[in-house]
Design an enzyme around this catalytic site. Sequence first.
Site, mmCIF file in Angstrom:
data_model
loop_
_atom_site.group_PDB
_atom_site.id
_atom_site.type_symbol
_atom_site.label_atom_id
_atom_site.label_comp_id
_atom_site.label_asym_id
_atom_site.label_seq_id
_atom_site.Cartn_x
_atom_site.Cartn_y
_atom_site.Cartn_z
ATOM 1 N N SER A 123 54.843 30.946 -11.857
ATOM 2 C CA SER A 123 54.280 30.384 -10.576
ATOM 3 C C SER A 123 52.752 30.398 -10.386
ATOM 4 O O SER A 123 52.138 31.261 -10.794
ATOM 5 C CB SER A 123 54.803 30.966 -9.516
ATOM 6 O OG SER A 123 54.409 30.940 -8.175
ATOM 7 N N TYR B 189 57.105 39.749 -5.305
ATOM 8 C CA TYR B 189 57.730 38.633 -6.090
ATOM 9 C C TYR B 189 56.387 38.111 -7.063
ATOM 10 O O TYR B 189 56.852 38.130 -8.150
ATOM 11 C CB TYR B 189 57.946 37.517 -5.013
ATOM 12 C CG TYR B 189 58.096 36.012 -5.737
ATOM 13 C CD1 TYR B 189 59.080 35.967 -6.557
ATOM 14 C CD2 TYR B 189 57.052 35.181 -5.752
ATOM 15 C CE1 TYR B 189 59.061 34.733 -7.180
ATOM 16 C CE2 TYR B 189 57.050 33.905 -6.221
ATOM 17 C CZ TYR B 189 58.238 33.714 -7.098
ATOM 18 O OH TYR B 189 58.411 32.302 -7.767
ATOM 19 N N LYS C 164 56.444 38.002 -11.445
ATOM 20 C CA LYS C 164 56.181 36.768 -12.356
ATOM 21 C C LYS C 164 55.100 37.309 -13.143
ATOM 22 O O LYS C 164 55.099 37.004 -14.403
ATOM 23 C CB LYS C 164 55.670 35.712 -11.541
ATOM 24 C CG LYS C 164 56.715 35.156 -10.637
ATOM 25 C CD LYS C 164 57.700 34.373 -11.430
ATOM 26 C CE LYS C 164 58.997 34.060 -10.801
ATOM 27 N NZ LYS C 164 60.001 33.720 -11.645
#
Length: 389
Positions: free
Chosen positions: A168, A192, A196
């Site tokens: 992302s 989060y 990643k």
Amino acid sequence: VPTRCRARAAFADARASTARERTRRDETRRTQKRPTMRVLVTGGAGYIGSHTCVRLLDAGYDVVVVDNYDNSCAIALDRVRAIVGDAVSARLSAHEVDCCDADALEEVFATYDGRGGVDAVIHFAGLKAVGESVAKPMRYYSNNITSTLVLCDVMARHGCKKIIFSSSATVYGEPATVPCTEDFPTAALNPYGRTKLFIEHILTDLYKSDQAWDVAILRYFNPVGAHASGTLGEDPKGIPNNLMPFVQQVAVGRRPELSVFGTDYPTQDGTGRRDYIHVVDLADGHVAAVKKLTDSVSKAGLITVNLGTGKSTSVLELVAAFEKASGKTIPMKMVDRRPGDAAEVYAKTDKAFDVLGWRAERTIEDCCIDQWKWASTNPYGYAGKEDAE
Ligand code: NAD
Ligand code: UDP
């Protein structure tokens, strides 16, 4: 010759012959004339995964979905089947499996071993709600990271070493300048984002340790829109975190108004600017990545590529485009900035074109038109009103 040496020589012979056998098997698998290549898609019932399944099937691949339906439902795959039609949908199979469950994943791969195996994996499966990741970090670390470790291990055991990972633009943190190029320093602002970033590091280390792998790390900017049929789209559970699904829910009357987070950014209209990419363009980026990784002429190695449009749109511009597409008025309330939000984030897209031969084609207007088609025909998502509330 002493017995121990003979035993060691016999053992070495056996090992060499097993290795030869494995190489022969891999070679056969590579050169075998199969009608199609097989791509295993984790999280294939989710928003981006389901659109990617359509594009993979359209492009002629066999598709194996692995999803535990934690944030999706099997109806999405029925819609995929309906879009591609009966003949093509025979090439789609689905397994309700948690990617953290090594035995279950092992069984899925074993199912295809005798049928040419799996050529490449697209790893979408993961939890993605930033706010929830702050409240429940262990759930995020456990699910996102364990699933990746287990998946890579099972893949290697079945001779599949080609993986495409959903990263992302969040790994750019609050970029000092825009557009973001792939060599920008990375940072993560929440659990989060850290999952990643950690997974990017894990896959990089894996590749460095064994260059038989091909790894594509794809950094998505802001996926929006829906399939042009209006039958496939994003179906978030609870209150949406992201702008477009929130706007959609205001338009269909599920929420009274949109809160605009910050009107004092150093941008033309004072609201935040992002790079919104149509989900079907994004899906096509994955098909391009599969082609790159399975190219029999040149080896891909490790590639990190932005998937964005290279343009940014403000919150107010997006709302205006959505109002035009839907004919609805979106009531707005101007509120304070959301902590951790950058003023402007958008992608430099040259590398995606150079490496994958891919670029996004659809405009923000296309995104809003397709989003509205999906929203107006599925105002409560796949499951309907009772399950959505
Ligand atoms: P999604 O929630 O719609 O899809 C994820 C899918 O993974 C769901 O179907 C869920 O049920 C499944 N899943 C989760 N954990 C699993 C597990 N352990 N085993 C099997 N299945 C599991 O999300 P999405 O928007 O389609 O995103 C797909 C991927 O792209 C995610 O990894 C996400 O972090 C990443 N991503 C998304 C965005 C975005 O804005 N949508 C942006 C950047 C990156
Ligand atoms: N945004 C907003 N209201 C919302 C959700 C988002 O004003 O209810 C703004 C947000 O501040 C940002 C843009 O919309 O400028 C995109 O936010 P989103 O969460 O969709 O993407 P991200 O910030 O993660 O790139």
